[in-house]
Design a protein around this motif. Structure first.
Motif, mmCIF file in Angstrom:
data_model
loop_
_atom_site.group_PDB
_atom_site.id
_atom_site.type_symbol
_atom_site.label_atom_id
_atom_site.label_comp_id
_atom_site.label_asym_id
_atom_site.label_seq_id
_atom_site.Cartn_x
_atom_site.Cartn_y
_atom_site.Cartn_z
ATOM 1 N N PHE A 173 0.846 -1.192 0.000
ATOM 2 C CA PHE A 173 0.000 0.000 0.000
ATOM 3 C C PHE A 173 0.885 1.248 0.000
ATOM 4 C CE2 PHE A 173 -2.214 -3.431 2.123
ATOM 5 C CZ PHE A 173 -3.500 -3.386 1.585
ATOM 6 N N TRP A 216 -1.671 -2.392 -4.639
ATOM 7 C CA TRP A 216 -3.003 -2.300 -4.059
ATOM 8 C C TRP A 216 -4.091 -2.075 -5.107
ATOM 9 C CZ3 TRP A 216 -5.369 2.539 -1.483
ATOM 10 C CH2 TRP A 216 -5.126 3.675 -2.247
ATOM 11 N N ASN A 267 -2.732 7.518 -4.274
ATOM 12 C CA ASN A 267 -3.355 7.513 -2.948
ATOM 13 C C ASN A 267 -3.648 8.941 -2.502
ATOM 14 O OD1 ASN A 267 -4.192 7.092 -0.330
ATOM 15 N ND2 ASN A 267 -2.254 6.243 0.394
ATOM 16 N N GLY A 312 2.628 -1.684 4.278
ATOM 17 C CA GLY A 312 2.166 -0.331 3.976
ATOM 18 C C GLY A 312 3.175 0.726 4.359
ATOM 19 N N GLY A 349 -0.307 4.293 3.872
ATOM 20 C CA GLY A 349 -0.613 2.938 3.427
ATOM 21 C C GLY A 349 -0.522 1.916 4.545
#
Length: 245
Positions: free
Chosen positions: A57, A84, A89, A122, A126
């Motif tokens: 992530f 992901w 993001n 992550g 994330g």
């Protein structure tokens, strides 16, 4: 696994100021140095993987391109490395709970397709996704969680990323007390939190899992926030933890 098993294990208070402007200003140069250092790392010395799926992530305002060194590492070690799949993001959209439910459904589908539990890695924001998804899916589908410079135990005031969030979303990042308590709870699976005291974006105190949890560890590295995705210490820790059963 316990706290004493990490190279550096600490406890910390939730309070803390954001990193200094000096550390923030040095982020690009330090990240570039870490990227150059990664080119000389002997990845063949790292433990080989067993082929289980690993989903990565990205942090706020980043995408798969920033994660490519870490994803390539996982692939080279023999894991089924997965992006992901949601591109850039910008943070959770709409109702956060429903957004996380959809993300958890995607992760569960990948785990079911591989017929094996999945590990979640992550970076920064994330890492919060990874932790919350693991809480939703539990040890039946998630094998391990690794967070990298993730501020799960602090507040938005302990980061220098608030202006980025405002730029992307037009609003202030608000973390109410209910969500703050929830994010600070560890996932029910083996969890490693990687942090750096010289992080120029996120206060290191916000990246610490407080309390004693036999399946959780805090591991300190030396590095910048923006360079953690290709930091050689991070590579070594990720490879070691993913190889553990």
């Amino acid at each position: 696994m316990n706290l004493s098993s990490s190279p550096t294990a600490v406890s910390a208070e939730a309070t803390g100021s954001p990193p200094s402007w000096l550390l923030l200003g040095a982020e690009p140069m330090r990240a570039a140095y870490e990227l150059a250092s990664a080119q000389f790392m002997k990845k063949a010395d790292l433990p080989a993987g067993d082929g289980h799926p690993v989903m990565l992530f990205p942090g706020l305002a980043t995408d798969a391109r920033m994660l490519s060194p870490l994803k390539n590492l996982c692939s080279d070690l023999g894991y089924g490395a997965l992006d992901w799949g949601r591109g850039f993001n910008t943070g959770p959209e709409g109702d956060i709970e429903r957004w996380l439910d959809r993300l958890a459904d995607d992760v569960a589908q990948h785990a079911d397709e591989h017929d094996e539990r999945i590990s979640l890695v992550g970076w920064s924001l994330g890492g919060i996704y990874a932790r919350e998804v693991a809480k939703k899916l539990g040890p039946q589908r998630v094998r391990r969680v690794i967070t990298i410079g993730t501020p799960f135990s602090g507040s938005a005031k302990q980061t220098r990323a608030g202006w980025v969030y405002r730029l992307l979303n037009g609003t202030e990042p608000v973390l109410g007390p209910t969500w703050a308590r929830r994010l600070a709870l560890p996932p029910p699976v083996p969890t490693t939190s990687i942090y750096s005291r010289s992080d120029g974006v996120v206060s290191w105190q916000a990246c610490i899992q407080r309390g004693r949890h036999p399946h959780v560890e805090n591991v300190e590295i030396s590095g910048s926030h923006c360079g953690m995705g290709w930091n050689t210490e991070v590579f070594a820790i990720v490879a070691d933890r993913l190889a553990r059963r």
